[in-house]
Enzyme design. Structure first.
Site, mmCIF file in Angstrom:
data_model
loop_
_atom_site.group_PDB
_atom_site.id
_atom_site.type_symbol
_atom_site.label_atom_id
_atom_site.label_comp_id
_atom_site.label_asym_id
_atom_site.label_seq_id
_atom_site.Cartn_x
_atom_site.Cartn_y
_atom_site.Cartn_z
ATOM 1 N N VAL A 226 49.578 -18.627 27.936
ATOM 2 C CA VAL A 226 49.001 -19.599 28.870
ATOM 3 C C VAL A 226 49.980 -19.881 30.016
ATOM 4 C CG1 VAL A 226 48.143 -21.959 29.119
ATOM 5 C CG2 VAL A 226 47.700 -20.693 27.004
ATOM 6 N N ARG B 269 51.427 -11.016 23.339
ATOM 7 C CA ARG B 269 50.291 -11.138 24.268
ATOM 8 C C ARG B 269 50.734 -11.915 25.497
ATOM 9 N NH1 ARG B 269 49.697 -16.584 23.679
ATOM 10 N NH2 ARG B 269 50.117 -17.377 21.596
ATOM 11 N N GLU C 5 59.569 -16.910 16.602
ATOM 12 C CA GLU C 5 58.512 -15.911 16.472
ATOM 13 C C GLU C 5 58.325 -15.191 17.789
ATOM 14 O OE1 GLU C 5 55.255 -18.819 15.514
ATOM 15 O OE2 GLU C 5 54.216 -17.787 17.144
#
Lengths: 158, 459, 158, 459
Positions: free
Chosen positions: D294, D291, D287
């Site tokens: 982390v 964005r 996938e």
């Protein structure tokens, strides 16, 4: 990621039972988790106390000597004779000879209690008060730090 | 690799060495005074020994106690850090004699570079430019005057055994030589037990630049891009950066080559710093520090080399492991010394309880510090609380990162030099780069709305 | 990341039941979580200890807005009406019209005091108690935060 | 450059973005819930707005409140961080509609990559290897069975709109397909409001590797050396490192090229991550996260690139500034997620007062955290307290630096994952490198003398 079933009702009955349990038992908190259900019931908090020493001890995992076991305090009117230098502690003037003092001996101020050897220099450690030798705190031929207690004396009544 | 290192120091540099030991799998022994019972170096080392009462002379300078502690714990090496015993040739010699590995060059090299007049001669012999001046010490006033006639005034008379501005006199004309010679010689005698002095041409508008060196016992020497340490207050460095802003590449190469020549001629081993003054496109050797320096992280940030780890490898008889690309600067780094001093009260040293301590984080930020909230800063030792080092791709980004990180740095319980650093970073001349060692002397600090500002007082 | 269904109604009934339980039982806190639903009810806290805000204020030089001037406490029996949304505060229904209320007015519970506009929606803010308008705390046409006090009312004696 | 950024997040990532803004001279606006009144993001931003009560749905997910806060403060951009609204296409669309710059790709791209079946198709179209499986969603049980007959069992059925293991079923034989299809589809419907599922070959003994990408509006795309995030617990990453240990250079080049192809075909702008599974020398797309992640600091450490700063440059219409050498790894970096979870009580989330907080310092250590001593961790949000990132010249040195820094990291007041990380670093298989995503599942945690240890439970 947890799987979530958002359609189940909240377990209010169980909450009531836990509230009852907290009140009756006097414990501070009960938390229960089962799958995605979590219930926590806490009693009214008491006044917190904090001490830095404790905090660090619990906080720094894996640091072996963080918790210094401080020499026991001079309670019960005992007097500690401390090492004035870093070195090796000897209870006798030379190997095979008698120790300077033993537990139970009465010593007078100025009397030699032991030797701390540092850099080939023999430092005689003397009693700074008169009294009875109650405990020998260092091991013969072991290392001692500056300021480390070597003996506990019970000073004479004055 | 050596197995156990006694760290003969305290504060942030003791932590720095303990960290390097731990990462190399070397055991560490901390020594501490009774004033440092709650110190992090004592907490974080594998073992620790209390060596004396608070005064440094009885603890961190107490050679018998330190040697005894090494013997008791079975340490096979001693790392002196900086300050205290780091450039004490006698201590290095005692270590050599009792079979302890001293992490540094030989006691002979320490002694030789410790005599500033002799160091000048060594540099001159190695072909390194030295400031015009006397050959070695000046035995009399007449020698000083002869040098003055030759190279012209102003001159500066300096203590051979000195450092830090003690036993130093600037002489504007020949008429001032007699009084200055006497004064410098007396001060040198009182401070260093050795009244001999030497003389140099006095250079104004100069910058302080220095070259970090590493050398191993196989004859390999590495020199790093220069650090600029011109932001000083009374000969104490406050901000160091690398590379030096605006320095021509050929000057950098000259500095690095000169340092390599000197170090090679000395048969040097370990870490050291060759210090120069730089003015008008020319550089002159001033002295060599035969130890780790406070500002070594600046070089670590732009080179990726762990200088303390390399020190430990060298004394273990291993070869230096410095990749070729460490010799050219990767980005730009600046170090700020956060001292417990009140900038508004003539840098009055501070001591006491650290109430809040929250260092900055995020990208390009390194903090070397022994502080924690609840730590009590003892009044006995130097005032360095923390070193903040920032690293970014160029000097402009480094300055902005420095402003951001200084702004985040939370220390309360005492005044610190944090607001001074913010003021320096806002100064236009500093931002342009290439300020001289007079930068702070030429400015006044002013308090304005809770912030500090630097105002130029002379032109 | 789980996507959240923002359209489901809040489980207010369950909240009420838990509030009742906290009040009656005297426990300090109840928390229940099930899936994406979480409810926490806490008794009124005890006297707060040191506030971090103060410490940071003295510690972090150069951060201009570290010292948040907290809204003045509801002393003297005053009741604060707070903004339930982030938006723009208007004292009148439309420009040029009369303000809803002025200092000194007596209002009844449910009466409109002002509008807070957010995302073109006009949220009428009503008095939740009856009483006298003692102070208007926000500026007309200025921004207000969530939970920001807008008016002080002096509630009627009951 | 944009002038003012509203940071629609909390915790360490809000600080990370505020720091980047400050260093670029961009003003920052924090939004916070009433539970975060004492939070550092609220303290350190230039401005801040309280947007709602503690529950995330009423504050950090409260779109009207966030848009209003942006309007009130005059922000011209919104940075969503990760989590919360970061991959919410509707939010990105609202921002676009009201004229706020969303720091991320277009809402169309977010929506497209958010549908996992569609993302698979996009990858396949771009020539990126995808796990063998269905073309897009499976409309019926029969389609699943047809795929099974073609590529063989075991298979895994996954929710198209899903993520994080929800609506997922592993199928060992054709006989299990009916029940699994029904279950997965129902679960997907309940969780995501969309019951469509797709099917993939179920691969065992795989590693999770991913490629950070940056793309600007001038068509330039940069891909970075891969991160390995195989140390996970229930699909939650715990440790990330870069580069992936033991990965052949041609695989790295393949991953980077495949990611560049996908990003190029999407007309992507901004930062993103392309995730792959890797087994037996082959990699397959799983996938794409549209964005900031982390674990982005791991890439920052080995590349020297400030990814958040580049995001802000891209949305300002500037060109990426990534030097050529950032595309090959400089040393090795590891990130440890320090979570407020009790490893010995099934990772039970912790909340409450942080009594002691002292992060590690020294060389090669970065800490991104919103903690301070006296901070109260609220029970409403995720459990990430701090990220510790270490960087050194190679993986072995990184691991030793990690051990040293974790050991120094002092947090008290609640249990954390610190001791778990120490246990992982002591695990022999982890030290050898290349563990699969089953690493933690195959082990039990054991408490031994105050430390934790991992014991292998299956072979």
């Amino acid at each position: 990621m947890p799987e979530i079933d958002e359609n189940r009702p909240l377990p209010l009955k169980e909450v009531e039972q836990l509230v009852e349990l907290v009140r009756e038992s006097g414990v501070g908190e009960i938390r229960v988790r089962q799958g995605e259900t979590e219930i926590s019931v806490r009693a009214r908090p008491e006044v917190p106390t904090t001490s830095f020493g404790d905090q660090v001890a619990s906080a720094t995992q894996g640091i072996p000597d963080v918790v210094e076991s401080e020499p026991s305090p001079e309670t019960d009117g005992l007097h500690a004779v401390r090492s004035p230098v870093v070195g090796t502690f000897y209870r006798a003037p030379a190997p095979g000879e008698d120790t300077y003092v033993e537990v139970g001996d009465t010593v007078s101020a100025g009397q030699t209690l032991c030797i701390v050897e540092a850099m080939k220099l023999m430092n005689e450690i003397v009693a700074d008060v008169s009294g009875e030798v109650v405990e020998v705190l260092a091991e013969n031929a072991g290392g001692v730090e500056y300021d480390q207690p070597l003996f506990y004396l019970r000073p004479d009544e004055q | 690799m050596i197995g156990k290192v006694l760290v003969a120091n305290r504060g942030e540099i003791a932590l720095r060495i303990i960290r390097a030991c731990r990462e190399l799998g070397v055991r560490s022994v901390a020594v501490y005074s009774t004033a440092d019972r709650d110190s992090l170096h004592h907490e974080l080392a594998d073992e620790s020994v209390c060596i004396g009462p608070p005064p440094a002379a009885s603890s961190y300078l107490n050679v018998p106690a330190i040697i005894s502690a090494a013997e008791l714990t079975g340490a096979d090496a001693v790392h002196p850090g900086y300050g205290f015993l780091a450039e004490n040739a006698r201590f290095a010699e005692i270590c050599e004699r009792v079979g302890l590995t001293f992490v540094g060059p030989s006691s002979r090299t320490i002694a030789r570079m410790g005599d500033k007049a002799e160091a000048r001669e060594a540099a001159a012999e190695a072909g390194v430019p030295v400031t015009p001046g006397s050959d070695g010490s000046c035995e009399s006033v007449d020698v000083v005057k002869r040098v003055g006639a030759e190279i012209g005034y102003p001159l500066v008379i300096k203590a051979s055994a000195g450092g830090g501005g003690k036993g130093m006199r600037v002489v504007e004309t020949e008429a001032e030589v007699d009084a200055a010679y006497l004064g410098a010689s007396r001060e040198a005698g009182a401070n260093f037990g050795d009244g001999s002095v030497y003389v140099e041409k006095y250079l104004e508008n100069l910058r302080h630049v220095e070259v970090q060196v590493l050398a191993d016992s196989y004859g390999e020497t590495v020199t790093f891009p220069e650090r600029d340490c011109s932001v000083q207050r009374r000969y104490q460095k406050l901000i160091e950066e690398s590379p030096a802003p605006g320095l021509p590449v050929d000057v950098r190469e000259g500095l690095m080559a000169a340092s390599a020549d000197l170090v090679g001629s000395l048969g040097y081993e370990g870490a050291g710093t060759v210090e120069f003054v730089y003015a008008d496109g020319k550089f002159y050797f001033i002295e060599m520090n035969t130890r780790l320096q406070v500002e070594h992280p600046v070089t670590e940030m732009i080179s990726g080399v762990d200088i303390v780890a390399e020190q430990l490898k060298v004394v273990s008889g291993e070869r230096l492991e410095v990749p070729e690309d460490a010799r050219s600067p990767d980005g730009h780094a600046i170090e700020f010394r956060i001292n417990a001093e009140d900038p508004l009260r003539n840098f009055l040293p501070q001591a006491g309880l650290v109430e809040v301590y929250n260092p900055p984080g995020g990208p390009g930020v390194r903090v070397d510090s022994h502080l924690y909230a609840g730590y009590r800063v003892p009044p006995y030792y130097d005032s360095l609380l923390a070193k903040l080092i920032v690293h970014a791709r160029d000097r402009g980004s480094s300055i902005r990162r420095g402003l951001r990180a200084l702004d985040e740095f939370a220390v309360s319980g005492m005044e610190t030099t944090l607001p001074l650093h913010l003021a320096v970073l806002e100064d236009e001349e500093f931002r342009r780069g290439g300020v001289t060692t007079r930068f702070l002397a030429d400015r006044e600090l002013e308090s304005e709305g809770g912030l500090l500002r630097l105002n130029r007082t002379s032109v």
